[in-house]
Design a protein around this motif. Sequence first.
Motif, PDB file in Angstrom:
ATOM      1  N   GLY A  94      67.521 -31.184  76.194  1.00 32.56           N
ATOM      2  CA  GLY A  94      67.973 -30.250  76.957  1.00 32.56           C
ATOM      3  C   GLY A  94      67.824 -28.929  76.709  1.00 32.56           C
ATOM      4  O   GLY A  94      66.781 -28.863  75.970  1.00 32.56           O
ATOM      5  N   GLU A  95      68.501 -27.775  77.190  1.00 22.40           N
ATOM      6  CA  GLU A  95      68.183 -26.403  76.561  1.00 22.40           C
ATOM      7  C   GLU A  95      68.072 -26.231  75.266  1.00 22.40           C
ATOM      8  O   GLU A  95      67.788 -25.251  74.820  1.00 22.40           O
ATOM      9  CB  GLU A  95      68.711 -25.509  77.516  1.00 22.40           C
ATOM     10  CG  GLU A  95      68.191 -25.354  79.022  1.00 22.40           C
ATOM     11  CD  GLU A  95      69.034 -24.726  79.957  1.00 22.40           C
ATOM     12  OE1 GLU A  95      69.928 -23.935  79.477  1.00 22.40           O
ATOM     13  OE2 GLU A  95      68.804 -24.960  81.258  1.00 22.40           O
ATOM     14  N   ARG A  96      69.151 -26.816  74.488  1.00 19.33           N
ATOM     15  CA  ARG A  96      69.383 -26.775  73.282  1.00 19.33           C
ATOM     16  C   ARG A  96      69.479 -28.020  72.554  1.00 19.33           C
ATOM     17  O   ARG A  96      69.881 -29.215  73.229  1.00 19.33           O
ATOM     18  CB  ARG A  96      70.877 -25.839  73.289  1.00 19.33           C
ATOM     19  CG  ARG A  96      71.866 -26.360  74.096  1.00 19.33           C
ATOM     20  CD  ARG A  96      73.206 -25.628  73.647  1.00 19.33           C
ATOM     21  NE  ARG A  96      73.138 -24.431  74.259  1.00 19.33           N
ATOM     22  CZ  ARG A  96      73.270 -23.807  75.249  1.00 19.33           C
ATOM     23  NH1 ARG A  96      72.951 -24.374  76.169  1.00 19.33           N
ATOM     24  NH2 ARG A  96      73.191 -22.399  75.634  1.00 19.33           N
ATOM     25  N   PRO A  97      69.333 -28.009  71.160  1.00 19.09           N
ATOM     26  CA  PRO A  97      69.158 -29.267  70.609  1.00 19.09           C
ATOM     27  C   PRO A  97      70.660 -29.934  70.220  1.00 19.09           C
ATOM     28  O   PRO A  97      71.002 -31.229  70.057  1.00 19.09           O
ATOM     29  CB  PRO A  97      68.800 -28.881  69.183  1.00 19.09           C
ATOM     30  CG  PRO A  97      68.916 -27.318  68.972  1.00 19.09           C
ATOM     31  CD  PRO A  97      68.887 -26.835  70.220  1.00 19.09           C
ATOM     32  N   ASP A  98      71.671 -29.000  70.407  1.00 21.27           N
ATOM     33  CA  ASP A  98      72.994 -29.661  70.500  1.00 21.27           C
ATOM     34  C   ASP A  98      73.249 -30.580  71.391  1.00 21.27           C
ATOM     35  O   ASP A  98      72.696 -30.494  72.602  1.00 21.27           O
ATOM     36  CB  ASP A  98      74.028 -28.521  70.669  1.00 21.27           C
ATOM     37  CG  ASP A  98      74.401 -27.782  69.386  1.00 21.27           C
ATOM     38  OD1 ASP A  98      73.618 -27.727  68.588  1.00 21.27           O
ATOM     39  OD2 ASP A  98      75.643 -27.096  69.207  1.00 21.27           O
ATOM     40  N   ARG A  99      74.035 -31.833  71.035  1.00 15.56           N
ATOM     41  CA  ARG A  99      73.886 -32.970  72.171  1.00 15.56           C
ATOM     42  C   ARG A  99      75.232 -33.801  72.368  1.00 15.56           C
ATOM     43  O   ARG A  99      75.984 -33.334  71.385  1.00 15.56           O
ATOM     44  CB  ARG A  99      73.053 -33.981  71.350  1.00 15.56           C
ATOM     45  CG  ARG A  99      73.535 -34.691  70.199  1.00 15.56           C
ATOM     46  CD  ARG A  99      72.542 -35.663  69.373  1.00 15.56           C
ATOM     47  NE  ARG A  99      72.944 -36.233  68.349  1.00 15.56           N
ATOM     48  CZ  ARG A  99      73.178 -35.847  67.244  1.00 15.56           C
ATOM     49  NH1 ARG A  99      73.020 -34.772  66.829  1.00 15.56           N
ATOM     50  NH2 ARG A  99      73.483 -36.793  66.477  1.00 15.56           N
ATOM     51  N   ILE A 100      75.280 -34.184  73.400  1.00 15.12           N
ATOM     52  CA  ILE A 100      76.498 -34.976  73.963  1.00 15.12           C
ATOM     53  C   ILE A 100      75.807 -36.293  73.914  1.00 15.12           C
ATOM     54  O   ILE A 100      74.835 -36.719  74.403  1.00 15.12           O
ATOM     55  CB  ILE A 100      76.673 -34.493  75.427  1.00 15.12           C
ATOM     56  CG1 ILE A 100      77.267 -33.131  75.671  1.00 15.12           C
ATOM     57  CG2 ILE A 100      77.579 -35.424  76.030  1.00 15.12           C
ATOM     58  CD1 ILE A 100      77.471 -32.565  76.752  1.00 15.12           C
ATOM     59  N   VAL A 101      76.594 -37.285  73.381  1.00 16.36           N
ATOM     60  CA  VAL A 101      76.114 -38.735  73.054  1.00 16.36           C
ATOM     61  C   VAL A 101      76.946 -39.629  74.103  1.00 16.36           C
ATOM     62  O   VAL A 101      78.226 -39.624  74.189  1.00 16.36           O
ATOM     63  CB  VAL A 101      76.344 -39.084  71.794  1.00 16.36           C
ATOM     64  CG1 VAL A 101      76.276 -40.573  71.712  1.00 16.36           C
ATOM     65  CG2 VAL A 101      75.514 -38.355  70.756  1.00 16.36           C
ATOM     66  N   ILE A 102      76.316 -40.299  74.693  1.00 20.57           N
ATOM     67  CA  ILE A 102      77.036 -41.270  75.595  1.00 20.57           C
ATOM     68  C   ILE A 102      76.703 -42.739  74.969  1.00 20.57           C
ATOM     69  O   ILE A 102      75.597 -42.725  74.747  1.00 20.57           O
ATOM     70  CB  ILE A 102      76.567 -41.142  77.087  1.00 20.57           C
ATOM     71  CG1 ILE A 102      76.536 -39.717  77.655  1.00 20.57           C
ATOM     72  CG2 ILE A 102      77.654 -42.107  78.020  1.00 20.57           C
ATOM     73  CD1 ILE A 102      75.954 -39.640  79.021  1.00 20.57           C
TER      74      ILE A 102
END
Length: 296
Positions: A94-102
Amino acid sequence: MNRLAQLVIGGCLATAGVWAQAPAAFDSSKAYEHLRQQVAIGPRPSGSGANAKTRQYITTTLAGFGIKTVEQGFDGLTPIGPIKMVNLVATIPGERPDRIVIASHFDTKLFREFRFVGASDGASSTAALLELGRVIKARPKRPFTVELLFLDGEEAVGEWQGTDNTYGSRHYVQAATRAGTLKSLRALILLDMIGDRQLTIRRETNSTPWLTDIIWNTAKRLGHGAAFLDEQTPIEDDHVPFLKAGVAAVDLIDLDYAAWHTAQDTLDNVAARSLQIVGDVVVAALPEIEQRLLKN
Ligand SMILES: [Zn+2]
Protein backbone atom coordinates in the motif's frame (compact mmCIF):
# COMPACT_ATOMS: atom_id res chain seq x y z
CA MET A 1 -10.66 -22.94 17.42
CA ASN A 2 -12.49 -23.81 20.55
CA ARG A 3 -15.32 -22.49 22.62
CA LEU A 4 -13.72 -21.01 25.71
CA ALA A 5 -16.87 -21.91 27.61
CA GLN A 6 -16.14 -25.58 27.04
CA LEU A 7 -12.62 -25.31 28.33
CA VAL A 8 -11.12 -25.36 31.71
CA ILE A 9 -9.25 -22.20 30.66
CA GLY A 10 -11.27 -21.86 28.35
CA GLY A 11 -9.35 -1.09 -10.74
CA CYS A 12 -11.04 1.54 -11.55
CA LEU A 13 -9.31 1.17 -14.94
CA ALA A 14 -10.16 3.44 -17.80
CA THR A 15 -10.33 0.82 -20.52
CA ALA A 16 -8.48 2.35 -23.42
CA GLY A 17 -10.07 5.62 -22.44
CA VAL A 18 -13.51 4.36 -23.43
CA TRP A 19 -15.22 3.83 -20.08
CA ALA A 20 -14.29 3.29 -16.49
CA GLN A 21 -14.88 -0.23 -15.18
CA ALA A 22 -16.41 -0.80 -11.78
CA PRO A 23 -13.81 -1.78 -9.16
CA ALA A 24 -13.23 -5.52 -8.82
CA ALA A 25 -15.89 -7.14 -6.66
CA PHE A 26 -15.71 -10.28 -4.53
CA ASP A 27 -16.91 -13.18 -6.68
CA SER A 28 -18.10 -16.13 -4.61
CA SER A 29 -18.08 -18.46 -7.64
CA LYS A 30 -14.30 -17.94 -7.80
CA ALA A 31 -14.01 -18.36 -4.02
CA TYR A 32 -16.13 -21.52 -4.10
CA GLU A 33 -13.82 -23.00 -6.74
CA HIS A 34 -10.84 -22.42 -4.39
CA LEU A 35 -12.84 -24.19 -1.66
CA ARG A 36 -13.66 -27.11 -3.96
CA GLN A 37 -10.02 -27.48 -5.04
CA GLN A 38 -8.87 -27.72 -1.42
CA VAL A 39 -11.51 -30.31 -0.54
CA ALA A 40 -10.46 -32.29 -3.64
CA ILE A 41 -6.92 -32.51 -2.22
CA GLY A 42 -8.40 -34.47 0.72
CA PRO A 43 -7.48 -34.26 4.42
CA ARG A 44 -4.76 -31.59 4.82
CA PRO A 45 -3.25 -31.93 8.31
CA SER A 46 0.03 -30.16 9.17
CA GLY A 47 3.11 -32.02 7.97
CA SER A 48 1.24 -34.04 5.31
CA GLY A 49 1.87 -34.12 1.58
CA ALA A 50 -1.68 -32.82 1.09
CA ASN A 51 -0.85 -29.84 3.31
CA ALA A 52 2.17 -29.09 1.06
CA LYS A 53 -0.07 -29.47 -2.00
CA THR A 54 -2.50 -26.95 -0.48
CA ARG A 55 0.35 -24.47 0.04
CA GLN A 56 1.34 -24.97 -3.58
CA TYR A 57 -2.23 -24.22 -4.65
CA ILE A 58 -2.30 -21.04 -2.55
CA THR A 59 1.08 -19.82 -3.82
CA THR A 60 0.28 -20.58 -7.47
CA THR A 61 -3.14 -18.93 -7.25
CA LEU A 62 -1.69 -15.77 -5.69
CA ALA A 63 1.12 -15.68 -8.26
CA GLY A 64 -1.60 -15.65 -10.91
CA PHE A 65 -2.89 -12.42 -9.34
CA GLY A 66 0.64 -10.96 -9.30
CA ILE A 67 0.99 -11.42 -5.52
CA LYS A 68 4.23 -12.75 -4.12
CA THR A 69 4.19 -15.27 -1.28
CA VAL A 70 6.90 -15.91 1.29
CA GLU A 71 7.12 -19.18 3.24
CA GLN A 72 7.68 -19.13 6.98
CA GLY A 73 8.71 -22.63 8.02
CA PHE A 74 9.08 -23.83 11.61
CA ASP A 75 8.81 -26.92 13.78
CA GLY A 76 5.51 -27.22 15.59
CA LEU A 77 6.30 -28.90 18.90
CA THR A 78 3.24 -31.11 19.24
CA PRO A 79 2.37 -33.82 21.80
CA ILE A 80 3.30 -36.43 19.16
CA GLY A 81 6.66 -34.81 18.40
CA PRO A 82 7.87 -32.00 16.14
CA ILE A 83 5.91 -31.45 12.92
CA LYS A 84 7.22 -29.32 10.04
CA MET A 85 4.77 -26.48 9.56
CA VAL A 86 4.77 -23.60 7.08
CA ASN A 87 2.87 -20.29 7.20
CA LEU A 88 2.44 -18.39 3.95
CA VAL A 89 2.76 -14.60 3.97
CA ALA A 90 1.52 -12.74 0.88
CA THR A 91 1.86 -8.99 0.62
CA ILE A 92 -0.09 -6.40 -1.39
CA PRO A 93 1.91 -3.18 -0.93
CA GLY A 94 0.00 0.00 0.00
CA GLU A 95 1.03 3.65 0.34
CA ARG A 96 2.65 2.92 3.70
CA PRO A 97 4.43 -0.14 5.08
CA ASP A 98 2.03 -0.27 8.06
CA ARG A 99 -0.20 -3.23 7.42
CA ILE A 100 -3.60 -4.74 7.93
CA VAL A 101 -3.46 -8.53 8.05
CA ILE A 102 -6.30 -10.76 6.88
CA ALA A 103 -5.71 -14.33 8.02
CA SER A 104 -7.04 -17.88 7.73
CA HIS A 105 -5.75 -21.30 8.70
CA PHE A 106 -5.40 -23.80 5.85
CA ASP A 107 -4.57 -26.97 7.81
CA THR A 108 -7.33 -29.44 8.63
CA LYS A 109 -7.67 -31.30 11.90
CA LEU A 110 -6.16 -34.76 11.93
CA PHE A 111 -8.76 -37.48 12.47
CA ARG A 112 -7.72 -41.10 12.16
CA GLU A 113 -11.19 -42.54 12.72
CA PHE A 114 -12.80 -40.85 9.68
CA ARG A 115 -11.93 -38.87 6.57
CA PHE A 116 -12.06 -35.15 7.41
CA VAL A 117 -11.85 -32.74 4.46
CA GLY A 118 -12.75 -29.50 6.26
CA ALA A 119 -14.97 -27.80 3.65
CA SER A 120 -15.82 -25.10 6.15
CA ASP A 121 -13.07 -25.71 8.74
CA GLY A 122 -9.99 -24.78 6.79
CA ALA A 123 -11.11 -24.52 3.16
CA SER A 124 -13.85 -21.85 3.35
CA SER A 125 -11.82 -19.06 4.96
CA THR A 126 -8.73 -19.92 2.90
CA ALA A 127 -10.85 -19.76 -0.27
CA ALA A 128 -12.28 -16.37 0.71
CA LEU A 129 -8.79 -15.08 1.51
CA LEU A 130 -7.57 -16.04 -1.97
CA GLU A 131 -10.49 -14.24 -3.62
CA LEU A 132 -9.93 -11.22 -1.36
CA GLY A 133 -6.35 -11.18 -2.64
CA ARG A 134 -7.56 -11.01 -6.23
CA VAL A 135 -10.01 -8.18 -5.45
CA ILE A 136 -7.64 -6.07 -3.36
CA LYS A 137 -4.77 -6.48 -5.83
CA ALA A 138 -7.01 -5.43 -8.77
CA ARG A 139 -8.15 -2.25 -7.01
CA PRO A 140 -6.19 1.01 -6.69
CA LYS A 141 -3.35 1.04 -4.14
CA ARG A 142 -4.64 1.26 -0.57
CA PRO A 143 -3.40 3.63 2.15
CA PHE A 144 -2.19 0.59 4.11
CA THR A 145 -0.33 -2.50 2.99
CA VAL A 146 -2.56 -5.58 3.08
CA GLU A 147 -0.99 -8.87 4.11
CA LEU A 148 -2.75 -12.16 3.44
CA LEU A 149 -1.65 -14.59 6.10
CA PHE A 150 -2.25 -18.30 5.56
CA LEU A 151 -1.62 -20.06 8.85
CA ASP A 152 -0.60 -23.66 9.35
CA GLY A 153 -1.16 -25.65 12.55
CA GLU A 154 -4.27 -23.98 13.93
CA GLU A 155 -5.77 -27.33 14.83
CA ALA A 156 -4.81 -29.31 17.90
CA VAL A 157 -3.11 -32.64 17.18
CA GLY A 158 -5.02 -34.09 20.14
CA GLU A 159 -7.53 -32.30 22.36
CA TRP A 160 -7.47 -28.49 22.24
CA GLN A 161 -5.52 -27.59 25.39
CA GLY A 162 -2.34 -25.87 26.53
CA THR A 163 -0.03 -25.24 23.57
CA ASP A 164 -1.57 -27.97 21.37
CA ASN A 165 -3.23 -25.48 18.99
CA THR A 166 -2.57 -22.21 17.09
CA TYR A 167 1.03 -23.22 16.24
CA GLY A 168 1.20 -21.01 13.14
CA SER A 169 -0.18 -17.83 14.70
CA ARG A 170 1.97 -18.20 17.80
CA HIS A 171 5.07 -18.68 15.66
CA TYR A 172 4.19 -15.70 13.44
CA VAL A 173 3.74 -13.37 16.43
CA GLN A 174 7.00 -14.57 18.04
CA ALA A 175 8.94 -14.07 14.80
CA ALA A 176 7.42 -10.63 14.16
CA THR A 177 8.13 -9.57 17.73
CA ARG A 178 11.78 -10.63 17.39
CA ALA A 179 12.11 -8.93 13.98
CA GLY A 180 10.48 -5.73 15.27
CA THR A 181 7.76 -5.89 12.60
CA LEU A 182 4.81 -6.38 14.91
CA LYS A 183 4.56 -2.62 15.59
CA SER A 184 3.61 -2.00 11.96
CA LEU A 185 0.81 -4.58 12.17
CA ARG A 186 -2.14 -2.27 12.85
CA ALA A 187 -5.12 -4.64 12.66
CA LEU A 188 -5.86 -8.33 12.13
CA ILE A 189 -9.05 -9.74 10.60
CA LEU A 190 -9.21 -13.49 11.14
CA LEU A 191 -11.58 -15.61 9.06
CA ASP A 192 -12.44 -19.14 10.20
CA MET A 193 -15.31 -21.48 9.33
CA ILE A 194 -17.37 -19.14 7.16
CA GLY A 195 -18.85 -21.73 4.78
CA ASP A 196 -21.93 -22.83 6.78
CA ARG A 197 -25.10 -22.64 4.67
CA GLN A 198 -26.85 -20.97 7.61
CA LEU A 199 -24.17 -18.43 8.33
CA THR A 200 -24.31 -17.12 11.90
CA ILE A 201 -21.33 -15.14 13.14
CA ARG A 202 -21.49 -13.85 16.70
CA ARG A 203 -19.47 -11.02 18.18
CA GLU A 204 -16.39 -12.74 19.61
CA THR A 205 -15.77 -11.29 23.06
CA ASN A 206 -11.96 -11.48 23.10
CA SER A 207 -11.81 -9.43 19.88
CA THR A 208 -11.00 -5.71 19.88
CA PRO A 209 -14.28 -3.75 20.31
CA TRP A 210 -13.65 -0.92 17.79
CA LEU A 211 -12.66 -3.40 15.09
CA THR A 212 -15.65 -5.63 15.86
CA ASP A 213 -17.96 -2.57 15.73
CA ILE A 214 -16.70 -1.56 12.28
CA ILE A 215 -17.25 -5.07 10.89
CA TRP A 216 -20.72 -5.47 12.42
CA ASN A 217 -21.83 -1.95 11.39
CA THR A 218 -20.63 -2.65 7.85
CA ALA A 219 -22.51 -5.98 7.80
CA LYS A 220 -25.73 -4.24 8.91
CA ARG A 221 -25.26 -1.49 6.31
CA LEU A 222 -24.95 -4.16 3.60
CA GLY A 223 -28.10 -5.93 4.86
CA HIS A 224 -26.27 -8.89 6.40
CA GLY A 225 -27.59 -8.52 9.94
CA ALA A 226 -29.05 -12.04 9.75
CA ALA A 227 -25.53 -13.49 9.40
CA PHE A 228 -23.71 -11.10 11.75
CA LEU A 229 -25.59 -11.44 15.04
CA ASP A 230 -25.31 -9.10 17.99
CA GLU A 231 -25.10 -11.99 20.44
CA GLN A 232 -21.69 -12.51 21.98
CA THR A 233 -19.52 -15.58 22.42
CA PRO A 234 -15.91 -16.16 23.51
CA ILE A 235 -13.85 -18.27 21.12
CA GLU A 236 -10.19 -19.19 21.32
CA ASP A 237 -8.63 -19.02 17.86
CA ASP A 238 -5.60 -17.75 15.88
CA HIS A 239 -6.36 -14.13 16.85
CA VAL A 240 -5.49 -14.73 20.51
CA PRO A 241 -1.65 -14.64 20.13
CA PHE A 242 -2.05 -11.31 18.32
CA LEU A 243 -4.34 -9.88 21.02
CA LYS A 244 -1.88 -11.01 23.70
CA ALA A 245 0.88 -9.11 21.83
CA GLY A 246 -1.27 -5.95 21.79
CA VAL A 247 -2.49 -6.11 18.18
CA ALA A 248 -6.10 -5.08 17.45
CA ALA A 249 -7.82 -8.21 16.17
CA VAL A 250 -11.24 -9.59 15.30
CA ASP A 251 -12.32 -13.20 14.70
CA LEU A 252 -15.10 -13.81 12.18
CA ILE A 253 -16.17 -17.38 12.89
CA ASP A 254 -19.36 -19.44 12.65
CA LEU A 255 -19.13 -22.15 15.26
CA ASP A 256 -22.86 -22.96 14.97
CA TYR A 257 -21.93 -25.53 12.38
CA ALA A 258 -23.53 -28.93 12.85
CA ALA A 259 -20.76 -30.58 10.79
CA TRP A 260 -17.94 -29.09 12.88
CA HIS A 261 -15.09 -31.64 13.25
CA THR A 262 -17.18 -34.41 11.69
CA ALA A 263 -17.02 -36.46 8.48
CA GLN A 264 -19.92 -34.26 7.26
CA ASP A 265 -17.82 -31.09 6.91
CA THR A 266 -18.11 -31.52 3.14
CA LEU A 267 -19.30 -29.59 0.07
CA ASP A 268 -22.91 -30.57 0.95
CA ASN A 269 -22.87 -28.36 4.02
CA VAL A 270 -21.23 -25.19 2.70
CA ALA A 271 -22.56 -22.48 0.39
CA ALA A 272 -20.92 -19.97 -1.94
CA ARG A 273 -23.46 -17.41 -0.66
CA SER A 274 -21.85 -17.50 2.81
CA LEU A 275 -18.42 -16.76 1.30
CA GLN A 276 -20.02 -13.88 -0.61
CA ILE A 277 -21.43 -12.32 2.56
CA VAL A 278 -18.12 -12.41 4.41
CA GLY A 279 -16.16 -11.31 1.33
CA ASP A 280 -18.42 -8.31 0.75
CA VAL A 281 -18.30 -7.29 4.41
CA VAL A 282 -14.49 -7.45 4.59
CA VAL A 283 -14.05 -5.51 1.32
CA ALA A 284 -16.47 -2.80 2.51
CA ALA A 285 -15.00 -2.64 6.03
CA LEU A 286 -11.38 -2.19 4.90
CA PRO A 287 -11.64 1.55 4.06
CA GLU A 288 -13.41 2.19 7.37
CA ILE A 289 -10.66 0.40 9.27
CA GLU A 290 -8.08 2.45 7.37
CA GLN A 291 -9.91 5.71 8.19
CA ARG A 292 -9.92 4.79 11.85
CA LEU A 293 -6.18 3.92 11.81
CA LEU A 294 -5.33 7.18 10.01
CA LYS A 295 -7.05 9.18 12.74
CA ASN A 296 -5.01 7.54 15.51
ZN1 LIG B 1 -11.27 -26.97 13.48
